[in-house]
Motif scaffolding. Structure first.
Motif, PDB file in Angstrom:
ATOM      1  N   CYS A 148      -4.862 -14.598  25.630  1.00 29.62           N
ATOM      2  CA  CYS A 148      -5.844 -14.295  24.581  1.00 29.62           C
ATOM      3  C   CYS A 148      -6.208 -15.514  23.734  1.00 29.62           C
ATOM      4  CB  CYS A 148      -5.314 -13.183  23.684  1.00 29.62           C
ATOM      5  SG  CYS A 148      -5.076 -11.628  24.545  1.00 29.62           S
TER       6      CYS A 148
ATOM      7  N   TYR B  46      -3.440 -13.124  19.318  1.00 28.75           N
ATOM      8  CA  TYR B  46      -4.135 -11.873  19.630  1.00 28.75           C
ATOM      9  C   TYR B  46      -3.460 -11.224  20.827  1.00 28.75           C
ATOM     10  CZ  TYR B  46      -7.946 -14.031  16.987  1.00 28.75           C
ATOM     11  OH  TYR B  46      -8.687 -14.641  16.014  1.00 28.75           O
TER      12      TYR B  46
ATOM     13  N   ARG C 209      -4.471  -7.984  23.889  1.00 27.51           N
ATOM     14  CA  ARG C 209      -5.500  -7.078  24.390  1.00 27.51           C
ATOM     15  C   ARG C 209      -5.152  -5.641  24.016  1.00 27.51           C
ATOM     16  NH1 ARG C 209      -4.888  -8.104  30.330  1.00 27.51           N
ATOM     17  NH2 ARG C 209      -2.854  -8.730  29.552  1.00 27.51           N
TER      18      ARG C 209
ATOM     19  N   HIS D 267      -9.691  -7.183  21.854  1.00 27.94           N
ATOM     20  CA  HIS D 267      -8.479  -7.796  21.306  1.00 27.94           C
ATOM     21  C   HIS D 267      -8.208  -7.323  19.879  1.00 27.94           C
ATOM     22  CE1 HIS D 267      -9.618 -10.493  24.541  1.00 27.94           C
ATOM     23  NE2 HIS D 267      -8.427 -11.050  24.498  1.00 27.94           N
TER      24      HIS D 267
END
Length: 201
Positions: free
Chosen positions: A135, A139, A141, A182
């Motif tokens: 990411c 972050y 997903r 995200h």
């Protein structure tokens, strides 16, 4: 012809195509919380977000509001006058508390994010590093988070499942970002102590 092209170019620059996205479907994909964590979720005061979803069907109406928004005053300039969104609107629409302690979100380094994932979501350090690298920062997903939630429910790790569920809920509603896929891990920090969440404004 050149003047017409310049006019169209200016018009497109002033009003680029509006991209509307609703994350309500992602909340529905996760569904209601598992019965074993319903009490934990309800205790945070965030249960109302489960059914909250913005219907983006009327693009013209939303475009009209966007065109009338003024950043300088944080208000809409409508034919009836200037209209602002107040905290009381938040209470009536989202049923969230507006009186309480402020939570200050500090910038989060990737190493801190990995540590939080290990401690609060009980993932392996290597797995957390792979996800944050995928990411490109602190972050994760939403789809990965849904998998974590399901696996923690199956294992009977209810507090961890509640952390995952609430982070997903916040990532799809209050703190949704433009990626639409995200969620920033800084919000996981606010979920460390589930009993404290109700005290935040």
């Amino acid at each position: 012809m050149l003047i017409k092209c310049l006019f169209l170019y200016t018009l497109i620059q002033e009003h680029p195509e509006l991209k509307l996205s609703s994350h309500g479907r992602k909340v529905q994909q996760l569904g209601r919380s598992a019965p074993k964590i319903e009490g934990l979720v309800a205790g945070t005061g965030l249960s109302s977000l489960i059914v909250f979803s913005v219907d983006t069907g009327d693009r013209g109406l939303i475009s009209s509001f966007v065109e009338r928004w003024h950043r300088e005053t944080s208000s809409f300039h409508l034919p009836v006058g200037e209209v602002s969104i107040t905290l009381y609107d938040v209470v009536s629409l989202l049923h969230l508390p507006i009186v309480g302690v402020f939570h200050t979100f500090q910038p989060l380094h990737v190493d801190e994010a990995v540590l939080m994932l290990v401690e609060l979501l009980e993932v392996l350090g290597e797995e957390a590093r792979v996800e944050t690298a995928h990411c490109h920062g602190p972050y994760i997903r939403l789809s990965w988070l849904r998998d974590i939630y399901q696996s923690r429910c199956q294992a009977g790790h209810w507090t961890v499942a509640a952390h995952a569920y609430l982070l997903h809920l916040l990532g799809c509603t209050l703190f949704a970002n433009k990626s639409a896929t995200h969620v920033h891990l800084v919000f996981l920090d606010a979920l460390c102590d589930l009993s404290q969440i109700m005290s935040y404004a």
